[in-house]
Design an enzyme around this catalytic site. Structure first.
Site, mmCIF file in Angstrom:
data_model
loop_
_atom_site.group_PDB
_atom_site.id
_atom_site.type_symbol
_atom_site.label_atom_id
_atom_site.label_comp_id
_atom_site.label_asym_id
_atom_site.label_seq_id
_atom_site.Cartn_x
_atom_site.Cartn_y
_atom_site.Cartn_z
ATOM 1 N N LYS A 1 -8.115 2.501 1.833
ATOM 2 C CA LYS A 1 -7.572 4.579 1.970
ATOM 3 C C LYS A 1 -7.587 5.420 0.227
ATOM 4 O O LYS A 1 -8.066 6.520 0.386
ATOM 5 C CB LYS A 1 -6.303 4.361 1.823
ATOM 6 C CG LYS A 1 -5.070 4.805 3.413
ATOM 7 C CD LYS A 1 -4.106 3.182 3.935
ATOM 8 C CE LYS A 1 -4.126 2.351 4.902
ATOM 9 N NZ LYS A 1 -5.083 1.547 5.158
ATOM 10 N N THR B 1 -40.732 25.751 -9.611
ATOM 11 C CA THR B 1 -41.066 24.706 -8.996
ATOM 12 C C THR B 1 -41.072 23.881 -10.091
ATOM 13 O O THR B 1 -41.848 24.534 -11.136
ATOM 14 C CB THR B 1 -41.999 24.603 -7.827
ATOM 15 O OG1 THR B 1 -43.307 24.970 -8.684
ATOM 16 C CG2 THR B 1 -41.810 25.782 -6.668
ATOM 17 N N HIS B 2 -40.648 22.758 -10.574
ATOM 18 C CA HIS B 2 -41.249 22.154 -11.420
ATOM 19 C C HIS B 2 -40.881 22.487 -12.722
ATOM 20 O O HIS B 2 -40.714 22.066 -13.485
ATOM 21 C CB HIS B 2 -43.460 21.446 -11.249
ATOM 22 C CG HIS B 2 -43.068 20.822 -10.444
ATOM 23 N ND1 HIS B 2 -43.520 19.572 -10.303
ATOM 24 C CD2 HIS B 2 -43.979 21.785 -9.719
ATOM 25 C CE1 HIS B 2 -44.355 19.713 -9.009
ATOM 26 N NE2 HIS B 2 -44.556 20.965 -8.621
ATOM 27 N N GLU C 1 -19.897 21.132 -15.014
ATOM 28 C CA GLU C 1 -20.685 19.778 -15.143
ATOM 29 C C GLU C 1 -19.777 19.352 -14.521
ATOM 30 O O GLU C 1 -19.861 16.993 -14.005
ATOM 31 C CB GLU C 1 -20.643 19.202 -17.218
ATOM 32 C CG GLU C 1 -21.447 20.155 -17.245
ATOM 33 C CD GLU C 1 -21.444 20.777 -18.653
ATOM 34 O OE1 GLU C 1 -20.505 19.644 -19.352
ATOM 35 O OE2 GLU C 1 -21.276 21.511 -20.169
ATOM 36 N N ASN D 1 -18.748 25.980 -22.834
ATOM 37 C CA ASN D 1 -18.863 25.409 -22.101
ATOM 38 C C ASN D 1 -19.362 25.552 -21.067
ATOM 39 O O ASN D 1 -17.805 25.725 -19.894
ATOM 40 C CB ASN D 1 -19.012 23.638 -22.557
ATOM 41 C CG ASN D 1 -19.159 23.997 -23.809
ATOM 42 O OD1 ASN D 1 -20.181 23.761 -24.618
ATOM 43 N ND2 ASN D 1 -18.272 22.707 -24.784
ATOM 44 N N GLN E 1 -7.483 -2.390 4.425
ATOM 45 C CA GLN E 1 -6.259 -1.353 3.784
ATOM 46 C C GLN E 1 -7.221 -0.823 2.842
ATOM 47 O O GLN E 1 -6.375 -0.115 2.065
ATOM 48 C CB GLN E 1 -5.426 -1.623 2.793
ATOM 49 C CG GLN E 1 -4.016 -1.410 2.765
ATOM 50 C CD GLN E 1 -3.031 -2.374 2.104
ATOM 51 O OE1 GLN E 1 -2.646 -2.489 3.212
ATOM 52 N NE2 GLN E 1 -2.797 -2.981 1.322
ATOM 53 N N TYR F 1 -8.952 -6.103 13.212
ATOM 54 C CA TYR F 1 -8.316 -5.754 12.185
ATOM 55 C C TYR F 1 -8.667 -6.574 10.860
ATOM 56 O O TYR F 1 -8.244 -7.869 11.258
ATOM 57 C CB TYR F 1 -6.889 -5.094 11.686
ATOM 58 C CG TYR F 1 -6.750 -4.853 10.551
ATOM 59 C CD1 TYR F 1 -6.191 -3.862 10.226
ATOM 60 C CD2 TYR F 1 -5.838 -5.951 9.772
ATOM 61 C CE1 TYR F 1 -6.565 -3.397 9.356
ATOM 62 C CE2 TYR F 1 -4.996 -5.509 8.851
ATOM 63 C CZ TYR F 1 -5.501 -4.338 8.394
ATOM 64 O OH TYR F 1 -4.533 -3.849 7.434
ATOM 65 N N ASN G 1 -2.084 -2.487 13.342
ATOM 66 C CA ASN G 1 -3.475 -1.799 13.008
ATOM 67 C C ASN G 1 -3.597 -1.023 14.042
ATOM 68 O O ASN G 1 -4.507 -0.001 13.613
ATOM 69 C CB ASN G 1 -4.034 -2.954 14.085
ATOM 70 C CG ASN G 1 -3.582 -4.950 13.299
ATOM 71 O OD1 ASN G 1 -3.018 -4.896 12.331
ATOM 72 N ND2 ASN G 1 -4.106 -5.875 14.156
ATOM 73 N N SER H 1 0.661 -1.218 0.087
ATOM 74 C CA SER H 1 -0.319 0.331 0.253
ATOM 75 C C SER H 1 0.812 1.406 -0.086
ATOM 76 O O SER H 1 0.254 2.509 -0.058
ATOM 77 C CB SER H 1 -0.787 -0.051 1.134
ATOM 78 O OG SER H 1 -0.086 -0.198 2.205
ATOM 79 N N SER I 1 -15.208 24.803 -27.357
ATOM 80 C CA SER I 1 -15.781 23.359 -28.177
ATOM 81 C C SER I 1 -14.777 22.845 -30.047
ATOM 82 O O SER I 1 -14.278 23.961 -30.001
ATOM 83 C CB SER I 1 -17.371 23.421 -29.318
ATOM 84 O OG SER I 1 -17.126 22.068 -30.067
ATOM 85 N N LYS J 1 -19.558 28.393 -29.397
ATOM 86 C CA LYS J 1 -19.637 27.402 -27.806
ATOM 87 C C LYS J 1 -18.448 27.997 -26.783
ATOM 88 O O LYS J 1 -17.648 28.156 -26.839
ATOM 89 C CB LYS J 1 -19.797 26.524 -28.030
ATOM 90 C CG LYS J 1 -20.665 26.064 -28.855
ATOM 91 C CD LYS J 1 -21.260 24.501 -28.173
ATOM 92 C CE LYS J 1 -21.900 23.904 -26.929
ATOM 93 N NZ LYS J 1 -22.049 22.560 -26.708
#
Ligand code: ARG
Length: 463
Positions: free
Chosen positions: A331, A161-162, A296, A291, A328, A323, A116, A29, A283, A289
């Site tokens: 992480k 709303t909606h 996003e 964007n 592990q 443990y 541990n 690790s 773009s 464009k």
């Protein structure tokens, strides 16, 4: 390397066979847990002190160990720490290097300790440090929202709303509705701290420490609020990670909803806001464009962070006590979540601070029909029951629609054919500012209530 004798591994004593090379890499690790190098050293220095207090180390030995550990820490800081093939994780790497520097004395440090309780301590210490940064980034975002809301309190827009036009509001009211979600996130984040700040060190492998180390001393040394009351829990608990991942998922859900509003408002169809160039991209084929990629990505990252949470919960579910190596796997999702939430908070702050808000476009979108509720309320004030006034106002909307005119273009006579209680002052209803100001109960969009929200959120930022 796998073909090296296993006795070179720190735990190699009982082994005669060699580790399969794939297994060796699979188990390792260090590539990701090395980012905990500083807290691992801090924990070890405190532990050496605790061992000295119970007479396992002499004062001189403690000094040598502390100096050695400090050197190891500096090697990491300077980027000159040389990783060896058999360094399994940050704990074994640091201990191996310590023994290279100070000789067999290095081997005394791990007395009564296990990886541990060590790893659980490191994770908690590391996260406590990160939570502070996340908290300050979150405050930064709330602050720009509050400042904007304060400055742009005059701007009116339709509230939806909606995704259909509903009633007039102040733009600040919308912005502060998102800020309030983040304010709650801030509170929740602060509430996590006492549950992260629990010391596992001194729990040993699972059954506690046989040398009576003073765990209260260790907690104080390392700045923990409390001490794990059960050693088995101490080594096996990862709820503090789950909670942080859950917190991040909810915070990112709020982020995603804010992003979605702004994406919609930045379309040419709405034109309410324009993102600054700093947070937009073009773009490769359509030259016109611009964007809203920043927004996003904020919306998109929410899915990723939710995935980190769901994935780790699956890892935890069904684990036997204490443990297990599955842990592990805590992480990478945690590190990824911390990195991404911090980035998202900073980007969101930048987007909100720099976007252009087009008050005139918002005003244009305020058609008279959004005052239909106000028209119904007018009759309520003249003593007509709301259910009836709702119907009357609906008929007025239908009449205006059939005449292809706006609601306020109906004449007094038109209104009076619908209900005799309509009088000359009916046309006073058709004023957006007045409508917003009428909503002056706590939580409404009237100027006074916007200022109240601002001061509420500012108080939260001061904590
Ligand atoms: N690298 C391990 C982890 O992250 C450290 C603990 C290892 N403990 C053990 N008994 N193998 O969880």
């Amino acid at each position: 390397m796998a073909d090296q004798p296993t006795k070179q591994k720190l735990w190699g004593g009982r082994f005669t066979g060699k580790t399969d090379p794939l297994m060796h890499a699979f188990n390792q690790s260090l590539k990701y847990d090395q980012r905990m190098h500083a807290v691992d050293i801090r924990g070890s220095i405190a532990y050496a002190k605790a061992l000295t207090l119970v007479g396992i180390l002499t004062q001189e030995e403690q000094t040598k160990i502390t100096d050695g550990l400090t050197t190891v820490g500096q090697e990491w800081e300077k980027g000159v720490f040389i990783v060896k093939e058999d360094d399994e994780d940050i704990h074994t790497a640091n201990e191996r290097r310590l023994s290279e520097l100070i000789g067999p004395l290095g081997g005394k440090l791990h007395t009564g300790r296990s990886r541990n309780d060590q790893v659980a301590t490191d994770m908690r210490l590391w996260l406590l440090g990160e939570v502070k940064d996340v908290e300050s980034n979150l405050k930064g975002l709330i602050r720009v929202m509050v400042e904007r809301a304060d400055k742009e309190v005059d701007i009116l827009m339709p509230g939806y709303t909606h995704l259909q036009r509903g009633q007039p509001i102040r733009w600040s009211h919308l912005l502060l509705s998102h800020a309030l979600s983040f304010h709650n996130d801030l509170e929740r984040l602060q509430q996590l701290i006492p549950r992260i700040s629990v010391l596992p060190l001194g729990s040993g492998a699972l059954a506690g420490n046989p040398f009576a180390v003073d765990r209260d001393f260790l907690a104080k040394e390392l700045g923990f609020i409390s001490v794990a009351e059960n050693s088995m829990w101490g080594v096996g608990d990862r709820d503090f990670i789950v909670e942080f991942l859950m917190w991040s998922s909810l915070t990112m859900t709020h982020m995603s909803r804010l992003a979605e509003d702004l994406i919609i408002y930045s379309t040419s169809e709405f034109g309410f806001v324009t993102l600054s160039d700093a947070y937009s991209t073009g773009s490769s084929i359509m030259p016109q464009k611009k964007n809203p990629d920043s927004l996003e990505l904020l919306r998109g990252k929410s899915g990723r962070l939710f995935g980190n949470m769901a994935g780790f919960l699956m890892t935890l579910k069904g684990l036997p006590s204490t443990y297990n190596k599955d842990l592990q796997e805590d992480k990478e999702p945690l590190f990824d979540t911390v990195d991404n939430i911090s980035a998202c908070l900073k980007i969101a702050e930048g987007v909100v601070a720099t976007m252009n808000v087009h008050g005139e476009k918002m005003l244009q979108a305020l058609t008279m029909d959004v005052l239909a509720t106000d028209l119904a309320d007018y009759l309520v004030r003249k003593g007509v029951p709301f259910r009836e006034t709702h119907h009357v106002s609906g008929r007025a909307v239908a009449l205006a629609e059939s005449r292809k005119c706006q609601l306020n273009e109906l004449t007094l006579q038109d209104f009076q054919t619908l209900n005799g209680k309509f009088a000359n002052d009916v046309h006073d209803i058709f004023d957006f500012e007045a409508s917003v100001e009428r909503r002056s109960a706590i939580g409404g969009p009237s100027r006074k209530m916007i200022l109240r929200q601002i001061s509420f959120l500012r108080t939260g930022l001061a904590n």
